[in-house]
Each structure stands twice: as C-alpha cells, then as structure tokens.
Design a protein around this motif. Structure first.
Motif, PDB file in Angstrom:
ATOM      1  N   ASP A 179       0.847  -1.199   0.000  1.00  0.00           N
ATOM      2  CA  ASP A 179       0.000   0.000   0.000  1.00  0.00           C
ATOM      3  C   ASP A 179       0.876   1.240   0.000  1.00  0.00           C
ATOM      4  O   ASP A 179       1.674   1.431   0.935  1.00  0.00           O
ATOM      5  CB  ASP A 179      -0.880  -0.045   1.262  1.00  0.00           C
ATOM      6  N   HIS A 180       0.751   2.082  -1.045  1.00  0.00           N
ATOM      7  CA  HIS A 180       1.429   3.383  -1.009  1.00  0.00           C
ATOM      8  C   HIS A 180       0.543   4.302  -0.182  1.00  0.00           C
ATOM      9  O   HIS A 180      -0.556   4.662  -0.604  1.00  0.00           O
ATOM     10  CB  HIS A 180       1.630   3.939  -2.416  1.00  0.00           C
ATOM     11  N   THR A 207       0.289   9.795  -6.723  1.00  0.00           N
ATOM     12  CA  THR A 207       0.132   8.484  -6.053  1.00  0.00           C
ATOM     13  C   THR A 207       0.072   7.368  -7.092  1.00  0.00           C
ATOM     14  O   THR A 207       0.709   6.313  -6.931  1.00  0.00           O
ATOM     15  CB  THR A 207      -1.149   8.481  -5.180  1.00  0.00           C
ATOM     16  N   TYR A 217       2.673   4.078  -7.536  1.00  0.00           N
ATOM     17  CA  TYR A 217       2.323   2.651  -7.661  1.00  0.00           C
ATOM     18  C   TYR A 217       2.975   2.047  -8.906  1.00  0.00           C
ATOM     19  O   TYR A 217       3.492   0.932  -8.872  1.00  0.00           O
ATOM     20  CB  TYR A 217       0.805   2.472  -7.749  1.00  0.00           C
ATOM     21  N   VAL A 252      -0.521  -5.272  -5.122  1.00  0.00           N
ATOM     22  CA  VAL A 252      -0.676  -3.969  -4.457  1.00  0.00           C
ATOM     23  C   VAL A 252      -2.116  -3.763  -3.992  1.00  0.00           C
ATOM     24  O   VAL A 252      -3.056  -4.335  -4.549  1.00  0.00           O
ATOM     25  CB  VAL A 252      -0.248  -2.781  -5.353  1.00  0.00           C
ATOM     26  N   VAL A 287      -4.900  -0.644  -3.166  1.00  0.00           N
ATOM     27  CA  VAL A 287      -5.089   0.769  -3.540  1.00  0.00           C
ATOM     28  C   VAL A 287      -6.318   1.339  -2.830  1.00  0.00           C
ATOM     29  O   VAL A 287      -7.390   0.722  -2.840  1.00  0.00           O
ATOM     30  CB  VAL A 287      -5.283   0.892  -5.071  1.00  0.00           C
ATOM     31  N   ILE A 322      -2.716   1.582 -12.822  1.00  0.00           N
ATOM     32  CA  ILE A 322      -2.060   0.729 -11.813  1.00  0.00           C
ATOM     33  C   ILE A 322      -2.299  -0.745 -12.156  1.00  0.00           C
ATOM     34  O   ILE A 322      -1.384  -1.575 -12.084  1.00  0.00           O
ATOM     35  CB  ILE A 322      -2.576   1.084 -10.391  1.00  0.00           C
ATOM     36  N   VAL A 341      -4.267  -6.315  -8.375  1.00  0.00           N
ATOM     37  CA  VAL A 341      -4.550  -5.169  -7.492  1.00  0.00           C
ATOM     38  C   VAL A 341      -5.758  -5.538  -6.630  1.00  0.00           C
ATOM     39  O   VAL A 341      -6.692  -6.180  -7.109  1.00  0.00           O
ATOM     40  CB  VAL A 341      -4.905  -3.927  -8.346  1.00  0.00           C
TER      41      VAL A 341
END
Ligand code: FDA
Length: 308
Positions: A58-59, A73, A77, A95, A97, A121, A132
């Motif tokens: 997780d960013h 953002t 990613y 990932v 999001v 992404i 994702v």
C-alpha cells in the motif's frame, strides 16, 4: 470510547500536525510502516517473501483533495510495480489501492479520475504478473468503490476488493461477489461508522464476520481472510474442511508488524499468508487506525514519547 476518539483524531488536521511533527513518533511508526520510499518498500518485500510470505503493498495516502497528488500516487504505484517486475515474484507481491488516494475524493469528475488511475495501476500490475486489490474506506464510498471494481474487472478480472463485516450491507455484498474468479478480502472494518449502517459492538462485528466468511468459503470465489483473530482463523480452518477447500483455495492476510510470529506459523503450516505492507510518508491516518484498534499500541506509543 478511546478507539472512537483516536478515529476522530485520525481525521483532524490539527492533531495530524502535532503528531507528525514529533520526532520520536517515527520510531513507533516504523513498527507498522515499512519505510518512506520505494527502496524501503522493496527491501521489506524481499525480506517477507524470502521468509515464505506473500505481500500486498500500500502506497500510503487517502482522501486526496488535489488532482496532482492523485496523479502522483498513481505514478508511485506504477514505479513500485516496475521495480517489482524484475524480482519475478508474480502474484506473491500484489498492491492494495485506496481509491480516495487516486481521485475518488476530488468531487466532480473524481470517480472518473480514480477509475483512470486505477486502470494505469492495474496495467502495471499485469505487466509485473500480479494483481490489485481495492481497499474499502468509510461507508459513504462503498457503492462507488464497488462500481469502479466492476469496471476494472471487465479488463482486469483478477482485481479484488475488501469488504467490511461491520457494515449491515456486507452479507449481501459477499453474496454478490462470491462468484467464480472473484477475490474478496474480508475485514472487520477500521473506520468510525454510525449505528444506522454498522454493528457497534465487537461481538456483533465478529458474528457478522463469521456469517460473511461462511458465504465466501462456500462460494466459488477466492476468499482472503484478513484478520489477526485466532478464533476467526480457527473457524476458517473448520469451514475449509466443511467446504472441501484446499489450502491453495483461500489465503490469510495480516498487517505488517502485527503478530509476525502468527504470520510465519500459518505459512509454515502450508497456508498462503499475505502481509499488507504500507509505505510512504503519508502514514498518519493509517497509524492512528492501528492505535485505535488496540489500547496497548497507544500505551507503547506514549511510553516512547516520554522515554529518552
Ligand atoms: P481484532 O481487532 O478483534 O483483533 C484480534 C487480535 O489481533 C487482537 O486481540 C490482537 O491480538 C491482534 N491485533 C489486532 N489489531 C492489532 C493492532 N493494531 N496491533 C496489535 N495487535 C492487534 N479495514 C478497512 O476498513 N478497510 C480495508 O481495506 C482494510 N484492509 C485490511 C487489510 C488487511 C490485510 C488487514 C489484516 C486488515 C485490514 N483492515 C481494513 C483492518 C481491519 O478492518 C481491522 O481493523 C484490523 O484487521 C483489526 O481487526 P482484527 O480482525 O485483526 O480483529
């Protein structure tokens, strides 16, 4: 009571400034956050996958009100996924999001912007051989998030979503999303929600979790059981036996820094265990939700502020 106050503080700009500006905060934050940049995230991913765990990264960031920040953002990613591709971890490193970090909270065209960024992404994830999962945020965003999920799944069918057992609506959402190819992460829920939409007591939230789990485990999708709760893990094992699900037909997920021994023990027992790895400098909201979940974490935080 304390948890509710911390969740309110998680949305206060004033408290954010005070807590973030305190130098010793960093030491405590490091327990829950893998670092501030892509290199730190990649180092944590290597360490965890080397220990036999899978990850979802997780960013950090949420409720972005600025279109440039949302684009930034999404770029972060894509850069992360580009850095992961040569490691050839495939689906072992995916990932997570938050749509509010990539445009959903902008108002106006926000949903369209969030969808466009989420697509970028998903495309980078596909190029890295992975997927994702959309996090779920407060209850006002659920319809929008599920709508964006539907659009994404048309092109990226592996896209998953988190559903929160504390919401009254979630059993029905689990039924809708228990079809073949669907990936659902079941969580209890981490936001302060009103009694008009969500169960308020821990016992009710836990019972609702079991009802949702039963639907997902007996459905045709891929359940991602995201909890640190031993009783719910034991119930998952029973349901897997009852429904004839092999260990590769569901997975456990836990948060970075929380019950690492349990994470490794479950993985050693042959299950897939995926660790949610947050990184980035916008850690405040995430960190406050972790404090709200467990008073002992707050005591640890306060002790570290007063020690030298
Ligand atoms: P519970 O809170 O009852 O805790 C059970 C036990 O776990 C505790 O007794 C303690 O031992 C340990 N524990 C739990 N939290 C801890 C903490 N912070 N520190 C130390 N120990 C702790 N929520 C959401 O609303 N949207 C989302 O998208 C996600 N995504 C997500 C992904 C993943 C992989 C996980 C594991 C969780 C989330 N969550 C989430 C958070 C989730 O809703 C919930 O708040 C936490 O997982 C805590 O709930 P538990 O199920 O662990 O049970």
């Amino acid at each position: 009571m304390l948890g509710t106050a911390l969740l309110a503080a998680s949305r206060s700009t004033l408290v954010r400034r005070a807590v973030s500006g305190f130098p010793l905060t960093r030491r405590v934050v490091e327990r829950f956050v893998a670092g501030e940049d892509t290199a730190s995230a990649v180092a944590a991913i290597r360490r965890l996958t080397g220990a036999g765990l899978a990850v979802t990264v997780d960013h950090l960031g949420e409720e972005t009100r600025d279109a440039d920040a949302a684009a930034h953002t999404a770029k972060a990613y894509v850069a992360l996924l580009d850095a992961l591709a040569p490691l050839e971890l495939g689906p072992r490193a995916e990932v997570s999001v938050k749509l509010s970090a990539v445009g959903q909270a902008l108002g106006g065209d926000g949903e369209r912007i969030a969808l466009a960024h989420a697509r970028e992404i998903c495309a980078a994830a596909r190029a890295a051989g992975t997927t994702v999962t959309l996090d779920m945020e407060d209850h006002t965003t659920v319809d929008s998030t599920l709508g964006i999920l539907r659009e994404l799944r048309a092109d990226f069918p592996g896209t998953g979503v988190a559903l929160q057992s504390y919401l009254f609506r979630t059993e029905a959402d689990c039924r809708d999303l228990s079809h073949e190819g669907s990936r659902v992460r079941l969580v209890k829920g981490a936001y302060a929600e009103p009694a008009s939409v969500a169960y308020q007591s821990k016992a009710e939230v836990d019972k609702a979790y079991v009802r949702c789990l039963r639907i997902l485990m007996s459905g045709k999708g891929y359940p991602m059981v995201a909890t640190h709760d031993d009783r719910l893990i034991a119930i998952t094992e029973l349901l897997a036996d009852q429904t004839g699900r092999g260990r590769d037909a569901y997975e456990y997920q836990m948060l970075y820094g929380i019950r690492p021994d349990k994470q490794e023990a479950l993985a050693r027992a042959g299950g897939t265990v995926r660790v949610y790895v947050p990184y980035g400098d916008d850690w405040y909201g995430y960190f406050m939700r972790r404090l709200a979940e467990r008073p002992a974490n707050l005591a640890f935080f306060l002790r570290s502020l007063t020690s030298t």
